[in-house]
Write a protein that holds these residues in place. Structure first.
Motif, PDB file in Angstrom:
ATOM      1  N   HIS A 114       1.017  -1.145   0.082  1.00 60.34           N
ATOM      2  CA  HIS A 114       0.118   0.482   0.025  1.00 60.34           C
ATOM      3  C   HIS A 114       0.580   0.886  -0.063  1.00 60.34           C
ATOM      4  O   HIS A 114       2.256   1.288   0.332  1.00 60.34           O
ATOM      5  CB  HIS A 114      -1.040  -0.222   1.024  1.00 60.34           C
ATOM      6  CG  HIS A 114      -0.257   0.239   2.804  1.00 60.34           C
ATOM      7  ND1 HIS A 114       0.419  -1.055   3.437  1.00 60.34           N
ATOM      8  CD2 HIS A 114       0.457   0.786   2.820  1.00 60.34           C
ATOM      9  CE1 HIS A 114       0.809  -0.788   4.180  1.00 60.34           C
ATOM     10  NE2 HIS A 114       1.020   0.686   3.871  1.00 60.34           N
ATOM     11  N   HIS A 139       2.140   5.554   1.142  1.00 63.11           N
ATOM     12  CA  HIS A 139       1.803   6.626   1.745  1.00 63.11           C
ATOM     13  C   HIS A 139       2.707   7.630   1.204  1.00 63.11           C
ATOM     14  O   HIS A 139       2.829   7.450  -0.031  1.00 63.11           O
ATOM     15  CB  HIS A 139       2.361   6.069   3.352  1.00 63.11           C
ATOM     16  CG  HIS A 139       2.046   5.885   4.017  1.00 63.11           C
ATOM     17  ND1 HIS A 139       0.795   5.258   4.364  1.00 63.11           N
ATOM     18  CD2 HIS A 139       2.546   3.891   4.434  1.00 63.11           C
ATOM     19  CE1 HIS A 139       0.575   4.104   4.684  1.00 63.11           C
ATOM     20  NE2 HIS A 139       1.305   3.159   5.070  1.00 63.11           N
ATOM     21  N   HIS A 147       4.903   0.147   0.567  1.00 63.91           N
ATOM     22  CA  HIS A 147       5.134  -0.942   0.917  1.00 63.91           C
ATOM     23  C   HIS A 147       4.183  -1.380   1.926  1.00 63.91           C
ATOM     24  O   HIS A 147       3.598  -1.734   1.613  1.00 63.91           O
ATOM     25  CB  HIS A 147       6.137   0.120   2.910  1.00 63.91           C
ATOM     26  CG  HIS A 147       5.168   0.396   3.440  1.00 63.91           C
ATOM     27  ND1 HIS A 147       5.937   0.668   4.434  1.00 63.91           N
ATOM     28  CD2 HIS A 147       3.929  -0.194   3.559  1.00 63.91           C
ATOM     29  CE1 HIS A 147       4.701   1.252   5.829  1.00 63.91           C
ATOM     30  NE2 HIS A 147       3.700   1.244   5.017  1.00 63.91           N
ATOM     31  N   GLU A 172       3.955  -4.208   5.476  1.00 65.10           N
ATOM     32  CA  GLU A 172       3.657  -4.647   6.561  1.00 65.10           C
ATOM     33  C   GLU A 172       2.764  -6.027   7.074  1.00 65.10           C
ATOM     34  O   GLU A 172       1.877  -5.527   7.151  1.00 65.10           O
ATOM     35  CB  GLU A 172       3.898  -3.213   7.657  1.00 65.10           C
ATOM     36  CG  GLU A 172       4.248  -2.226   7.096  1.00 65.10           C
ATOM     37  CD  GLU A 172       3.250  -0.705   7.314  1.00 65.10           C
ATOM     38  OE1 GLU A 172       3.541  -0.738   8.215  1.00 65.10           O
ATOM     39  OE2 GLU A 172       1.668  -0.316   7.103  1.00 65.10           O
TER      40      GLU A 172
HETATM   41 MN    MN Z   1       1.941   1.550   5.858  1.00 64.64          MN
END
Ligand code: MN
Length: 291
Positions: free
Chosen positions: A68, A70, A112, A114
């Motif tokens: 996703h 940012h 990125h 996570e």
């Molecule tokens: Mn994130």
């Protein structure tokens, strides 16, 4: 008030609001508690979001946060238990472990993932979003990452201990993370039962604490002591010093402060900019693979 630490008369920070988190689901189905960034506390400038996660049920976290983007702010991940692997489109990859911090400046854009680096056991930690000023929203992405052993531990009289992630404490301990744009303070504090704790905080910064264990007492604006329990967040008034007290058992809490940016905030999912047009541009840039 008069602090035993300095002998000076300093203005006290009181609790102005007590916030309970609300259950939320994010990523590919991760169950978490949203504390800042929910209807009763949309933001506490410069803090845009605080998620707390704590579960020993793999079904709550195993889906993680797959790829996703940012843009326009910083994501700060602090783990208490468990391990998280992150990986981005600039070739940066690593594992955050207990006591470790990842301070990611998304700037103009990062994509990125996570993901939990575990299939069972406890995963506990926090993700805090901190805004960037308009003049730095399109900076290059950057990381400040430190494992637990590189985060200084300050010990005070009475058994008080704190990990200093960023900022400088009133006793002079300096955290490794540097962010002059918002001058953040981020402390993980442990106070033995019934002990008092004082800390100076830049007077005009916005500040909060979040109770991880035990209970924490603080005066409200009517001079009455109120008690916060595990998972309560206290929004503090402005002032030079915060004075807290642990309840009948040892307390642990995050104490966080930062310089308010006082700029317009436009949000669009994983993007936080100043205007709606910049949000639309972010979606367009992401769609075109410009991140
Ligand atoms: Mn994130």
């Amino acid at each position: 008030m008069n602090t035993p630490e300095s002998g000076k008369t300093l203005s006290s920070r009181r609790v102005s609001r007590i916030i309970k988190g609300m259950p939320a689901t994010d990523g590919a189905g991760v169950e978490l508690t949203r504390v800042i960034g929910q209807p009763v506390l949309p933001m506490l400038d410069p803090f845009l979001l605080l998620d707390a996660f704590r579960s020993d049920k793999p079904e709550d976290y195993i889906a993680g946060f797959p790829l996703h983007p940012h843009r326009g702010f910083e994501t700060v991940t602090y783990l208490l238990s468990g391990r998280m692997r992150h990986k981005d489109n600039a070739g940066h990859e690593g594992v955050i472990e207990p006591g470790g911090i990842q301070w990611m400046t998304a700037g103009k854009g990062i994509v990125h993932s996570e993901m939990p680096e575990q299939e069972n056991g406890m995963l506990e930690g926090f993700q805090l979003w901190i805004n960037l000023p308009a003049s730095h929203k399109m900076d290059m992405a950057a990381y400040q990452e430190y494992p637990a052993e590189q985060i200084p531990l300050e010990s005070r009289e009475g058994g008080i201990e704190m990990r200093v992630i960023t900022g400088v404490t009133s006793h002079g301990t300096k955290g490794p993370v540097v962010q002059p744009l918002t001058e953040p303070l981020y402390l993980d504090v442990r106070v033995p039962a019934s002990q008092e704790f004082f800390e100076e905080i830049t007077e005009s910064h916005n500040a909060f604490f979040y109770v991880i264990h035990g209970s924490v007492g603080i005066e409200n604006e009517d001079d009455n002591t109120v008690w916060l329990a595990r998972d309560d967040l206290a929004v503090l008034t402005h002032g030079e010093v915060v004075k807290l007290r642990a309840g009948q058992e040892a307390a642990r809490f995050l104490l966080v402060a930062g310089k308010p940016l006082r700029e317009p905030v436009a949000r669009g999912g994983p993007f936080v900019m100043n205007t709606k047009e910049e949000i639309l541009q972010a979606f367009e840039d992401y769609r075109q693979g410009k991140f």
